[in-house]
Scaffold this motif. Sequence first.
Motif, PDB file in Angstrom:
ATOM      1  N   LEU A 145      17.273  -2.533  -9.056  1.00  0.00           N
ATOM      2  CA  LEU A 145      17.182  -1.136  -8.658  1.00  0.00           C
ATOM      3  C   LEU A 145      16.706  -1.027  -7.216  1.00  0.00           C
ATOM      4  N   ALA A 146      15.751  -1.859  -6.834  1.00  0.00           N
ATOM      5  CA  ALA A 146      15.259  -1.839  -5.457  1.00  0.00           C
ATOM      6  C   ALA A 146      16.349  -2.249  -4.473  1.00  0.00           C
ATOM      7  N   LEU A 150       5.128  -8.870  -4.542  1.00  0.00           N
ATOM      8  CA  LEU A 150       6.084  -9.884  -4.972  1.00  0.00           C
ATOM      9  C   LEU A 150       7.519  -9.417  -4.748  1.00  0.00           C
ATOM     10  N   ALA A 151       7.780  -8.128  -4.989  1.00  0.00           N
ATOM     11  CA  ALA A 151       9.130  -7.594  -4.794  1.00  0.00           C
ATOM     12  C   ALA A 151       9.512  -7.579  -3.322  1.00  0.00           C
ATOM     13  N   GLU A 152       8.562  -7.243  -2.453  1.00  0.00           N
ATOM     14  CA  GLU A 152       8.844  -7.247  -1.009  1.00  0.00           C
ATOM     15  C   GLU A 152       9.195  -8.647  -0.536  1.00  0.00           C
ATOM     16  N   ALA A 153       8.460  -9.642  -1.024  1.00  0.00           N
ATOM     17  CA  ALA A 153       8.773 -11.027  -0.664  1.00  0.00           C
ATOM     18  C   ALA A 153      10.150 -11.428  -1.188  1.00  0.00           C
ATOM     19  N   SER A 154      10.495 -10.956  -2.377  1.00  0.00           N
ATOM     20  CA  SER A 154      11.801 -11.274  -2.958  1.00  0.00           C
ATOM     21  C   SER A 154      12.929 -10.640  -2.147  1.00  0.00           C
ATOM     22  N   LEU A 211      10.010   3.065   0.426  1.00  0.00           N
ATOM     23  CA  LEU A 211      10.503   4.179  -0.393  1.00  0.00           C
ATOM     24  C   LEU A 211      11.224   3.670  -1.630  1.00  0.00           C
ATOM     25  N   ALA A 212      12.064   2.654  -1.464  1.00  0.00           N
ATOM     26  CA  ALA A 212      12.826   2.134  -2.594  1.00  0.00           C
ATOM     27  C   ALA A 212      11.911   1.530  -3.658  1.00  0.00           C
ATOM     28  N   LEU A 213      10.950   0.745  -3.226  1.00  0.00           N
ATOM     29  CA  LEU A 213      10.031   0.142  -4.199  1.00  0.00           C
ATOM     30  C   LEU A 213       9.115   1.196  -4.816  1.00  0.00           C
ATOM     31  N   GLY A 214       8.744   2.207  -4.035  1.00  0.00           N
ATOM     32  CA  GLY A 214       7.925   3.287  -4.583  1.00  0.00           C
ATOM     33  C   GLY A 214       8.641   4.025  -5.700  1.00  0.00           C
ATOM     34  N   LEU A 244       0.826  -1.202   0.000  1.00  0.00           N
ATOM     35  CA  LEU A 244       0.000   0.000   0.000  1.00  0.00           C
ATOM     36  C   LEU A 244       0.864   1.256   0.000  1.00  0.00           C
ATOM     37  N   GLY A 245       1.921   1.265   0.802  1.00  0.00           N
ATOM     38  CA  GLY A 245       2.821   2.415   0.817  1.00  0.00           C
ATOM     39  C   GLY A 245       3.512   2.610  -0.520  1.00  0.00           C
ATOM     40  N   VAL A 246       3.892   1.510  -1.165  1.00  0.00           N
ATOM     41  CA  VAL A 246       4.530   1.595  -2.480  1.00  0.00           C
ATOM     42  C   VAL A 246       3.567   2.169  -3.506  1.00  0.00           C
TER      43      VAL A 246
END
Length: 287
Positions: free
Chosen positions: A134-135, A217-221, A151-154, A92-94
Amino acid sequence: MTIMASVSMPFVSGLRRLLGNRAILLGAIILAVVVLAALLAPWAAPYEPNKLSIVNRLKPPSMTNFFGTDEFGRDIFSRAMFAGRISLLVSLGVVVISTVLGVFLGVTAGFFRSLDAPISRLLDAMMSFPDILLAIALVAALGPSLSTVILALGITYAPRLARIVRGSTLVLRELPYIEAAVAMGLPTWQILIRHVLLNLASPILVQATFVFASAMLAEASLSFLGVGVSTDMPTWGTMLASGREYMNNASWLMVFPGLAIVLSVLSLQLLGDGLRDLVDPRLAKES
C-alpha cells in the motif's frame, strides 16, 4: 503541604514503576543514543556524509574510519549518523499523521453509530493490503519524495490506530458517566475531548511507539527498493541497497546500517511492550 504530598505521591509511584520496568529502561537508553547521534551528526560526524574519496574506497573499519568506507570512499559512520536524522524525521511525521487520522476515524466510528459501518469497511479495505504494498502504491501515485513517503506511510498505518481507538470508544460510549454527560446536554465535542480522548491517551501512546518502529522499518524498506526518499539523501535503506553488491568483499557496508535499523526498531519495540505492560489494568492491580 498535605495537598502537595498527595499530588506528588502518584507521580513518584508512577516514576518508580516506569524506571523499574527493564524493557522501558533498556529501550529508552538505546533510543536516546540513536537520537543523540542523529541530532549531533552535523557537529559529531568526523566527515561530510557525501564527501568522495576514491583512493579510500572500500576501506575496512579502522581508527580513521570507524565503520569503514563505501564504494565511493565515503565514511559509513558519518553517513549512518546523518541517515538517522532522515529515519527519525520520517518516522515522527508518520506517527503524527497516522495518530491524527487514526484517532479521528476511530473516535468517529466508535461514537457515532451511523458512521460506524462505512468507516469500518474503509478500514477493512485498507488493512486488506500488505502495509509495504500500500505504501509503494501511494508513493508511486504521489511521486517519490520525503514528504510523500511520510504522507503515504501515515495513511498506511492510520487504520491500525483507528481500529484500536474505535474498539475503546465503543466501550467508553456505553459507560454511565458518558450517558450522563449526553443526558445533561453537554456539547458533543466537549464529551469527546474531556471524557473520551483523555481516557484513550494510554492506548494511543502505546500504539504510537509500535507505529514509530514500523514506520522506521518501512522507510528503510522503501529506500532499499528505490521508491523512497531521494538517493542524494543518506538513509539506512539506501546504504543497504548500495552495499549488497559488495556484500562478499566488504560486509561492513551492510552490517552497520543494518545494525542501526535493528537497534532502533528494537528500542521502540521494547518501549512499546514496556508501556503496554505498565498501563495494563490487570498488571496494575497485581503491583
